[in-house]
Design an enzyme around this catalytic site. Structure first.
Site, PDB file in Angstrom:
ATOM      1  N   MET A  43       0.855  -1.192   0.000  1.00  0.00           N
ATOM      2  CA  MET A  43       0.000   0.000   0.000  1.00  0.00           C
ATOM      3  C   MET A  43       0.888   1.238   0.000  1.00  0.00           C
ATOM      4  O   MET A  43       1.245   1.649   1.072  1.00  0.00           O
ATOM      5  CB  MET A  43      -0.900  -0.004   1.244  1.00  0.00           C
ATOM      6  CG  MET A  43      -2.206   0.733   1.077  1.00  0.00           C
ATOM      7  SD  MET A  43      -2.092   2.526   0.893  1.00  0.00           S
ATOM      8  CE  MET A  43      -1.426   3.086   2.452  1.00  0.00           C
ATOM      9  N   PRO A  44       1.237   1.741  -1.143  1.00  0.00           N
ATOM     10  CA  PRO A  44       0.821   1.295  -2.467  1.00  0.00           C
ATOM     11  C   PRO A  44       1.728   0.226  -3.065  1.00  0.00           C
ATOM     12  O   PRO A  44       2.798  -0.052  -2.533  1.00  0.00           O
ATOM     13  CB  PRO A  44       0.893   2.574  -3.294  1.00  0.00           C
ATOM     14  CG  PRO A  44       1.993   3.337  -2.670  1.00  0.00           C
ATOM     15  CD  PRO A  44       1.946   3.023  -1.197  1.00  0.00           C
ATOM     16  N   GLU A  45       1.247  -0.343  -4.167  1.00  0.00           N
ATOM     17  CA  GLU A  45       2.027  -1.301  -4.944  1.00  0.00           C
ATOM     18  C   GLU A  45       2.402  -0.646  -6.274  1.00  0.00           C
ATOM     19  O   GLU A  45       1.547  -0.056  -6.940  1.00  0.00           O
ATOM     20  CB  GLU A  45       1.217  -2.573  -5.236  1.00  0.00           C
ATOM     21  CG  GLU A  45       0.853  -3.362  -4.002  1.00  0.00           C
ATOM     22  CD  GLU A  45      -0.252  -2.718  -3.212  1.00  0.00           C
ATOM     23  OE1 GLU A  45      -0.091  -2.580  -1.971  1.00  0.00           O
ATOM     24  OE2 GLU A  45      -1.264  -2.328  -3.789  1.00  0.00           O
ATOM     25  N   TYR A  96      -0.717   1.490  -7.760  1.00  0.00           N
ATOM     26  CA  TYR A  96      -2.039   1.170  -7.211  1.00  0.00           C
ATOM     27  C   TYR A  96      -2.120   1.744  -5.808  1.00  0.00           C
ATOM     28  O   TYR A  96      -1.411   1.299  -4.907  1.00  0.00           O
ATOM     29  CB  TYR A  96      -2.251  -0.347  -7.176  1.00  0.00           C
ATOM     30  CG  TYR A  96      -2.246  -0.965  -8.553  1.00  0.00           C
ATOM     31  CD1 TYR A  96      -3.414  -1.016  -9.318  1.00  0.00           C
ATOM     32  CD2 TYR A  96      -1.080  -1.457  -9.111  1.00  0.00           C
ATOM     33  CE1 TYR A  96      -3.411  -1.551 -10.586  1.00  0.00           C
ATOM     34  CE2 TYR A  96      -1.071  -2.011 -10.388  1.00  0.00           C
ATOM     35  CZ  TYR A  96      -2.238  -2.049 -11.119  1.00  0.00           C
ATOM     36  OH  TYR A  96      -2.221  -2.572 -12.379  1.00  0.00           O
TER      37      TYR A  96
END
Lengths: 64, 64, 64, 64, 64, 64
Positions: A1-3, F7
């Protein structure tokens, strides 16, 4: 989180990948304020025959 | 802009990949009106043991 | 098989998307010889504030 | 580690998403032996006008 | 519909992959109510030098 | 070349996104030696109900 997923051409050294992952993670932590441990990064390498720009494979550009 | 990622089973020839990248790029330019040079395409190949449909690996379908 | 993910800026009409999906599918079928029904395409739209090139958001380029 | 990205059509309830994320995570932990906390899942929803199969938008199939 | 992409470190056995694909598909069918045949899963493996967490490559963690 | 997909959970300001894209691009240019103009970054935001870690939606963690 995040990727993060990074799509790049194959052929980079481990040293370059190590520094890239370190600096990308730093950029995320600095700007999003998330814990460093929460940042995951995958480098997805593709062969020069498997990536194209402008309709032309990088393998064919290389040949020029 | 745009970027396309194509997930496909491994085993295609360079000729097939070259034509695929050319034609996908053409489809983007025709329909979105973006400059050809702005279209980037990555082909991400997976082994037949690394992809499944309907809960079954393609490697196992092949064996049938 | 295969699956395509297209990352594009938001704002395209349904007509453009319909034609894009049709033509991308045609390019895959023609070059990979797979059944048309096996081709899946997702268009992932991002806002102009959520995409950048050369270190600059598209939203900021637009403003220029 | 690992990271899952699920591309699906929009319109699922939070209850469905909650159960999906729970069960997908369970499947990963069971089969890969990784810690549950290490599994990250992103659901990327697309509108029915932004996804197609067999060259046809899901929005157009819906209309039929 | 839906399509799953799983980013994982390389080194899993075919048995593990087979069971993972089977169980992930089951989790999707159970919670989204889609036909089993519509679920496609790609496992994208990366080398230990190509993935990092917390700014450190998994290859370097392994060495510790 | 390369393309980055990030993401992340929704809710970041444009200022944060602008700085994130700038700094991620800088990290790529510094470590891979590619032209700045060649770096493309897409931020794919998901709702708190559409992302999970450890089998739990971020929306549910938030509620705790």
């Amino acid at each position: 989180m995040p990727e993060l997923i990074v799509y790049l051409l194959e052929g980079r050294s481990v040293e370059d990948k190590r520094a890239l992952v370190r600096d990308l993670t730093g950029a995320v932590v600095k700007n999003l304020g998330v814990p460093q441990e929460s940042v995951t990064i995958s480098l997805v390498e593709t062969a020069w025959t498997d990536k194209g720009k402008g309709g032309v494979l990088f393998a064919d550009m290389k040949a020029r």
